[in-house]
Design an enzyme around this catalytic site. Structure first.
Site, PDB file in Angstrom:
ATOM      1  N   CYS A  61       0.833  -1.208   0.000  1.00 13.11           N
ATOM      2  CA  CYS A  61       0.000   0.000   0.000  1.00 13.11           C
ATOM      3  C   CYS A  61       0.867   1.258   0.000  1.00 13.11           C
ATOM      4  O   CYS A  61       0.577   2.221  -0.719  1.00 13.11           O
ATOM      5  CB  CYS A  61      -0.932  -0.008   1.202  1.00 13.11           C
ATOM      6  SG  CYS A  61      -0.117  -0.242   2.800  1.00 13.11           S
TER       7      CYS A  61
ATOM      8  N   HIS B  77       1.945   4.905   9.728  1.00 13.48           N
ATOM      9  CA  HIS B  77       1.084   3.810   9.284  1.00 13.48           C
ATOM     10  C   HIS B  77       0.217   3.315  10.428  1.00 13.48           C
ATOM     11  O   HIS B  77       0.694   3.091  11.536  1.00 13.48           O
ATOM     12  CB  HIS B  77       1.955   2.669   8.754  1.00 13.48           C
ATOM     13  CG  HIS B  77       1.252   1.737   7.821  1.00 13.48           C
ATOM     14  ND1 HIS B  77       0.245   0.898   8.227  1.00 13.48           N
ATOM     15  CD2 HIS B  77       1.419   1.516   6.483  1.00 13.48           C
ATOM     16  CE1 HIS B  77      -0.176   0.184   7.194  1.00 13.48           C
ATOM     17  NE2 HIS B  77       0.516   0.543   6.130  1.00 13.48           N
TER      18      HIS B  77
END
Length: 326
Positions: A149, A176
């Site tokens: 991602c 994250h």
């Protein structure tokens, strides 16, 4: 395009939500889903999602079939995909996270699928593809990785900057949200910092994104370093990128060129609003650049901050790359 999903976890379920949201005539047909969990559990986790909220349609089960809004999706429960009949599948979306060796990665092809797209980094893939960075290299590759991602947010951005002003060196930090690789309470992990409770602390750790950028953009290999900080948030992550440009640049013209390139991109976005992470939930872009946080210091240092929904945006790219493969 006829698809199958192997692994009905965070990405597999999100991909199904996106398929169901497509207009009629989109050309996507989901032939089957495989997951080792019981069907009732899979149906429940699809219908009630802590991140994206309850599915607003009707979810039922019939024997070995998941029924969503009247659409019947056959379900299998094999831990070895090669035992399943996948004849007629154009692209198998392998969302298990375990297709890291060539023998496991190829099980979908052995079962009859034409091609396999893996939802994460995989040494077992023939090629790693990031939309907006190197999809022109796809060719007729049979086993493909969709990278990570973070890489899907970072690689198109650095390619864009390199085309505008050139990159000498850069450092990226991804802020994250926590994932299943971290425990809810302190528990042993290979990475000592990641052995701490994921929802209680900010955890400095590593990221695969810089290695993968080297792979998909070899012209920038060795110029970009990176790190990660896992934070106590359930969804939406961020990229904080500081670039040393290869030439002296004017801030107004450089940011103007970057904004124009982003506006022309089908996978990147830009916002001039002072948004926070929860505002970006379920956004389909690979990265949404935060205009108020993007600036230059002097004539060569550029700082860019961008948001990405690490589940929804990545799942959108899985479908995009699958279309190219099919």
């Amino acid at each position: 395009m006829r698809l199958a999903i192997n692994g009905f976890g965070r990405i597999g379920r999100t991909i199904l939500r996106q398929i169901l949201a497509l207009p009629q005539g989109s050309g996507i047909e989901l032939l089957c889903v495989n997951d080792i969990a019981p069907l009732q559990t899979c149906a429940y986790l699809f219908q009630y999602d802590s991140t994206f909220g309850p599915y607003q349609g009707q979810v039922e089960t019939e024997q070995d079939t998941l029924v969503v809004d009247g659409l019947h999706i056959p379900f299998t429960h094999s831990d070895d995909l090669s035992r399943i009949d996948l004849a007629g599948v154009d692209v198998l979306l392998d969302c298990t996270g375990i297709a890291r060796t060539s023998d496991v990665a190829r099980r979908g092809v052995q079962a009859g699928a034409r091609k396999v797209l893996i939802s994460g980094p995989s040494p077992g893939a023939e090629l790693t593809v990031v939309l907006g960075a190197n999809e022109d290299q796809l060719g007729d590759a049979q086993i493909v990785s969709n990278a990570s991602c973070t890489t899907n947010g970072l690689a198109p951005l650095v390619k864009m900057i390199h085309q505008i002003a050139g990159i000498d060196t850069a450092h990226m930090t991804t802020i994250h949200c926590y994932t299943n690789s971290q425990p809810m309470v302190d528990a042993p992990r290979g990475d000592l910092a990641r052995s701490r409770a994921g929802a209680m602390s900010m955890v400095p750790t590593t990221t695969s994104a810089t290695h993968l950028v080297n792979e998909v953009l070899p012209e920038l290999a060795g110029r970009i370093s990176g790190a990660a900080v896992r934070v106590p948030s359930a969804s939406v992550s961020a990229v904080d990128l500081v670039v040393q440009l290869a030439q002296d640049c004017d801030e107004e013209s450089t940011l103007g060129a970057l904004r124009a390139a982003v506006d022309a991109s089908p996978i990147l976005g830009w916002t001039d609003l002072p948004l926070v992470s929860s505002d970006l939930r379920a956004r389909p872009e690979s990265l949404v650049i935060a205009g108020p946080e993007t600036r230059m210091t002097g004539s060569r240092q550029l700082r860019i901050f961008g948001w990405y929904d690490n589940e929804w945006g990545f799942s959108a790219r899985m479908l995009d790359v699958a279309r190219l493969m099919a």
